[in-house]
Design a protein around this motif. Structure first.
Motif, PDB file in Angstrom:
ATOM      1  N   SER A 140      10.597  -2.794   3.403  1.00 49.69           N
ATOM      2  CA  SER A 140       9.983  -1.595   2.830  1.00 49.69           C
ATOM      3  C   SER A 140      10.742  -1.060   1.531  1.00 49.69           C
ATOM      4  O   SER A 140      10.212  -0.413   0.755  1.00 49.69           O
ATOM      5  CB  SER A 140      10.181  -0.473   4.109  1.00 49.69           C
ATOM      6  OG  SER A 140       9.448  -0.676   4.996  1.00 49.69           O
ATOM      7  N   GLY A 141      11.949  -1.963   1.491  1.00 47.67           N
ATOM      8  CA  GLY A 141      12.677  -1.600   0.111  1.00 47.67           C
ATOM      9  C   GLY A 141      11.683  -2.051  -1.101  1.00 47.67           C
ATOM     10  O   GLY A 141      11.899  -1.818  -2.246  1.00 47.67           O
ATOM     11  N   LEU A 142      10.609  -2.918  -0.675  1.00 48.38           N
ATOM     12  CA  LEU A 142       9.726  -3.364  -1.865  1.00 48.38           C
ATOM     13  C   LEU A 142       8.990  -2.152  -2.437  1.00 48.38           C
ATOM     14  O   LEU A 142       8.219  -2.447  -3.571  1.00 48.38           O
ATOM     15  CB  LEU A 142       9.090  -4.474  -1.159  1.00 48.38           C
ATOM     16  CG  LEU A 142       9.511  -5.897  -1.345  1.00 48.38           C
ATOM     17  CD1 LEU A 142       8.755  -6.875  -0.670  1.00 48.38           C
ATOM     18  CD2 LEU A 142       9.637  -6.537  -2.837  1.00 48.38           C
ATOM     19  N   GLU A 143       8.879  -1.045  -1.730  1.00 53.69           N
ATOM     20  CA  GLU A 143       8.085  -0.104  -2.110  1.00 53.69           C
ATOM     21  C   GLU A 143       8.567   0.610  -3.528  1.00 53.69           C
ATOM     22  O   GLU A 143       7.646   0.885  -4.339  1.00 53.69           O
ATOM     23  CB  GLU A 143       8.204   1.036  -1.027  1.00 53.69           C
ATOM     24  CG  GLU A 143       7.238   2.222  -1.298  1.00 53.69           C
ATOM     25  CD  GLU A 143       7.170   3.279  -0.090  1.00 53.69           C
ATOM     26  OE1 GLU A 143       6.793   4.301  -0.280  1.00 53.69           O
ATOM     27  OE2 GLU A 143       7.533   2.744   1.131  1.00 53.69           O
ATOM     28  N   SER A 153      -2.612   1.179   5.904  1.00 55.31           N
ATOM     29  CA  SER A 153      -1.428   0.714   5.702  1.00 55.31           C
ATOM     30  C   SER A 153      -0.534   1.104   6.843  1.00 55.31           C
ATOM     31  O   SER A 153       0.322   0.330   7.235  1.00 55.31           O
ATOM     32  CB  SER A 153      -0.977   1.382   4.567  1.00 55.31           C
ATOM     33  OG  SER A 153      -0.850   2.875   4.591  1.00 55.31           O
ATOM     34  N   HIS A 154      -0.565   2.098   7.452  1.00 58.09           N
ATOM     35  CA  HIS A 154       0.290   2.643   8.668  1.00 58.09           C
ATOM     36  C   HIS A 154      -0.191   1.886   9.783  1.00 58.09           C
ATOM     37  O   HIS A 154       0.872   1.583  10.580  1.00 58.09           O
ATOM     38  CB  HIS A 154      -0.133   4.381   8.732  1.00 58.09           C
ATOM     39  CG  HIS A 154       1.038   5.030   9.813  1.00 58.09           C
ATOM     40  ND1 HIS A 154       2.310   4.875   9.410  1.00 58.09           N
ATOM     41  CD2 HIS A 154       0.996   5.646  11.052  1.00 58.09           C
ATOM     42  CE1 HIS A 154       2.891   5.394  10.290  1.00 58.09           C
ATOM     43  NE2 HIS A 154       2.234   6.015  11.347  1.00 58.09           N
ATOM     44  N   SER A 155      -1.396   1.736  10.016  1.00 54.71           N
ATOM     45  CA  SER A 155      -1.690   0.873  11.248  1.00 54.71           C
ATOM     46  C   SER A 155      -1.107  -0.607  11.077  1.00 54.71           C
ATOM     47  O   SER A 155      -0.586  -1.210  12.149  1.00 54.71           O
ATOM     48  CB  SER A 155      -3.191   0.813  11.527  1.00 54.71           C
ATOM     49  OG  SER A 155      -3.756   2.144  11.838  1.00 54.71           O
ATOM     50  N   GLY A 178      -6.127   8.948   2.393  1.00 56.16           N
ATOM     51  CA  GLY A 178      -5.959   9.266   3.531  1.00 56.16           C
ATOM     52  C   GLY A 178      -6.360   7.827   4.502  1.00 56.16           C
ATOM     53  O   GLY A 178      -5.947   7.314   5.260  1.00 56.16           O
ATOM     54  N   VAL A 179      -7.654   7.256   3.789  1.00 52.82           N
ATOM     55  CA  VAL A 179      -8.225   6.148   4.581  1.00 52.82           C
ATOM     56  C   VAL A 179      -7.537   4.909   4.307  1.00 52.82           C
ATOM     57  O   VAL A 179      -6.928   4.007   5.022  1.00 52.82           O
ATOM     58  CB  VAL A 179      -9.732   5.915   4.138  1.00 52.82           C
ATOM     59  CG1 VAL A 179     -10.219   4.558   4.858  1.00 52.82           C
ATOM     60  CG2 VAL A 179     -10.448   7.164   4.449  1.00 52.82           C
ATOM     61  N   ILE A 180      -7.425   4.525   2.728  1.00 52.67           N
ATOM     62  CA  ILE A 180      -6.963   3.120   2.746  1.00 52.67           C
ATOM     63  C   ILE A 180      -5.479   3.194   2.649  1.00 52.67           C
ATOM     64  O   ILE A 180      -4.752   2.135   3.513  1.00 52.67           O
ATOM     65  CB  ILE A 180      -7.250   2.771   1.111  1.00 52.67           C
ATOM     66  CG1 ILE A 180      -8.882   2.596   1.213  1.00 52.67           C
ATOM     67  CG2 ILE A 180      -6.660   1.422   0.776  1.00 52.67           C
ATOM     68  CD1 ILE A 180      -9.542   1.786   2.220  1.00 52.67           C
ATOM     69  N   PHE A 181      -4.560   4.208   2.124  1.00 53.44           N
ATOM     70  CA  PHE A 181      -3.428   4.058   1.915  1.00 53.44           C
ATOM     71  C   PHE A 181      -2.534   4.799   2.843  1.00 53.44           C
ATOM     72  O   PHE A 181      -1.250   4.725   2.875  1.00 53.44           O
ATOM     73  CB  PHE A 181      -2.966   4.695   0.468  1.00 53.44           C
ATOM     74  CG  PHE A 181      -3.495   3.960  -0.777  1.00 53.44           C
ATOM     75  CD1 PHE A 181      -2.700   2.944  -1.186  1.00 53.44           C
ATOM     76  CD2 PHE A 181      -4.572   4.206  -1.191  1.00 53.44           C
ATOM     77  CE1 PHE A 181      -3.109   2.047  -2.241  1.00 53.44           C
ATOM     78  CE2 PHE A 181      -5.111   3.517  -2.086  1.00 53.44           C
ATOM     79  CZ  PHE A 181      -4.298   2.356  -2.941  1.00 53.44           C
ATOM     80  N   THR A 182      -3.145   5.455   3.950  1.00 50.13           N
ATOM     81  CA  THR A 182      -2.640   5.943   5.222  1.00 50.13           C
ATOM     82  C   THR A 182      -2.948   5.416   6.410  1.00 50.13           C
ATOM     83  O   THR A 182      -2.308   4.677   7.141  1.00 50.13           O
ATOM     84  CB  THR A 182      -2.793   7.426   5.210  1.00 50.13           C
ATOM     85  OG1 THR A 182      -2.383   7.984   3.830  1.00 50.13           O
ATOM     86  CG2 THR A 182      -2.132   8.170   6.377  1.00 50.13           C
ATOM     87  N   LEU A 226       0.824  -1.218   0.097  1.00 55.75           N
ATOM     88  CA  LEU A 226      -0.088   0.077   0.039  1.00 55.75           C
ATOM     89  C   LEU A 226       0.914   1.291   0.066  1.00 55.75           C
ATOM     90  O   LEU A 226       0.705   2.158  -0.800  1.00 55.75           O
ATOM     91  CB  LEU A 226      -0.792  -0.128   1.128  1.00 55.75           C
ATOM     92  CG  LEU A 226      -1.960  -1.055   1.308  1.00 55.75           C
ATOM     93  CD1 LEU A 226      -2.923  -0.890   2.582  1.00 55.75           C
ATOM     94  CD2 LEU A 226      -2.923  -1.095  -0.022  1.00 55.75           C
ATOM     95  N   PHE A 227       2.040   1.342   0.758  1.00 55.62           N
ATOM     96  CA  PHE A 227       2.905   2.340   0.619  1.00 55.62           C
ATOM     97  C   PHE A 227       3.399   2.713  -0.598  1.00 55.62           C
ATOM     98  O   PHE A 227       3.375   3.765  -1.081  1.00 55.62           O
ATOM     99  CB  PHE A 227       4.117   1.991   1.477  1.00 55.62           C
ATOM    100  CG  PHE A 227       3.739   2.014   3.094  1.00 55.62           C
ATOM    101  CD1 PHE A 227       2.904   2.679   3.613  1.00 55.62           C
ATOM    102  CD2 PHE A 227       4.745   1.675   4.012  1.00 55.62           C
ATOM    103  CE1 PHE A 227       2.385   2.465   4.869  1.00 55.62           C
ATOM    104  CE2 PHE A 227       4.242   1.405   5.301  1.00 55.62           C
ATOM    105  CZ  PHE A 227       3.496   2.182   5.941  1.00 55.62           C
ATOM    106  N   GLY A 228       3.658   1.573  -1.413  1.00 59.10           N
ATOM    107  CA  GLY A 228       4.285   1.600  -2.718  1.00 59.10           C
ATOM    108  C   GLY A 228       3.253   2.185  -3.565  1.00 59.10           C
ATOM    109  O   GLY A 228       3.467   3.025  -4.514  1.00 59.10           O
TER     110      GLY A 228
END
Length: 284
Positions: A241-244, A221-223, A214-218, A17-19
């Motif tokens: 996280s390098g996969l991002e 994903s952050h949680s 904000g909802v899905i990608f933050t 999701l970060f990517g």
């Protein structure tokens, strides 16, 4: 399934999701600082409602933790602003490539939080990843927007390393949703003055994309990432996280038509090799 395996799976999902989140820097026609403001605004609102519905206690045990959360919120605001700015200055690939250097900063900052010494494996894996990043970079010129993109990406990397260590060593007693809520709420407060200074005009499409970001990608994903971080080593999480980088490059190809060069593919393979090696080593 043991806790460590669950942690690895959770972190991998969060990184995917970060990517994809970096793509919003190109999709949303607003300055990066306003995108970041909208991102943490929708995210903190969603998390607040989630905590209320699930009746999760939100009060912190120690008053000084509010100050630590405020500091981590400022760090988070700088991290996401610099990451999105790196992409707007250059490309999705350059932004995520520069950001992917943060495992090196984790390795050297971790001893400040613990009594652990930097291991040879951590140094070697970080250096190999840096080599992969160097291979992927197409142009090194201090007069180009690529240089500005790389500089912002490095700021994003340093602040993300700090944030990961804060979450690991100071907030382990709280649920990931509570941690995310406080960090993103303080990030929103930090960035709020930009709304009145820049006075941006929001289109319906921009608002929709900001809500999705904000909802899905933050928020989600952050949680997920914070939750997974509780069960694995922060250096391992940073390597995963390098996969991002490859995630974002592949997505930008399909959405924006950005075709990666041979150098980009080679550097990505180096990064993936380090990621999979470290993941398997942590699981053992």
């Amino acid at each position: 399934m043991d806790q460590k395996t669950k942690g690895l799976i959770t972190v991998h999902g969060a990184v995917l999701l970060f990517g994809l989140s970096g793509l919003f820097a190109k999709l949303i026609t607003l300055p990066s600082i306003i995108i970041t403001l909208g991102r943490v605004g929708f995210s903190s609102l969603f998390l607040f409602l989630l905590l209320k519905v699930t009746k999760t206690p939100m009060k912190l045990r120690l008053k000084k933790q509010y100050g630590i959360f405020a500091l981590s919120g400022v760090i988070l605001a700088i991290h996401w602003w610099s990451f999105l700015q790196a992409i707007q200055f250059s490309t999705v690939a350059i932004g995520t490539i520069s950001f992917s250097t943060f495992p090196l900063f984790v390795s050297f900052l971790d001893p400040l939080f613990t009594k652990n010494k930097i291991s040879k494996t951590q140094i070697i894996s970080s250096l190999i990843m840096i080599c992969g990043v160097i291979v992927m970079v197409e142009e090194w010129s201090f007069r180009s927007s690529y240089t500005l993109g790389i500089a912002c990406g490095l700021v994003s990397a340093i602040t993300y390393a700090l944030l990961s260590l804060f979450n690991k060593h100071y907030f382990g007693e709280y649920p990931s949703t509570v941690i995310s809520f406080y960090e993103q709420s303080f990030a929103f407060i930090t960035l709020l003055p930009a709304l009145f200074i820049m006075k941006p005009v929001f289109s319906a499409q921009n608002i929709m994309l900001l809500a999705l970001l904000g909802v899905i990608f933050t928020a989600i994903s952050h949680s997920l990432f914070i939750s997974g971080l509780k069960n694995i080593n922060p250096h391992t999480a940073s390597i995963i996280s390098g996969l991002e980088t490859p995630y974002s490059i592949v997505a930008s190809y399909f959405i924006f038509g950005e075709v990666p060069s041979l150098k980009t593919i080679l550097g990505g393979c180096i990064i993936l090799g380090v990621v999979f090696y470290t993941t398997l080593r942590e699981k053992k």
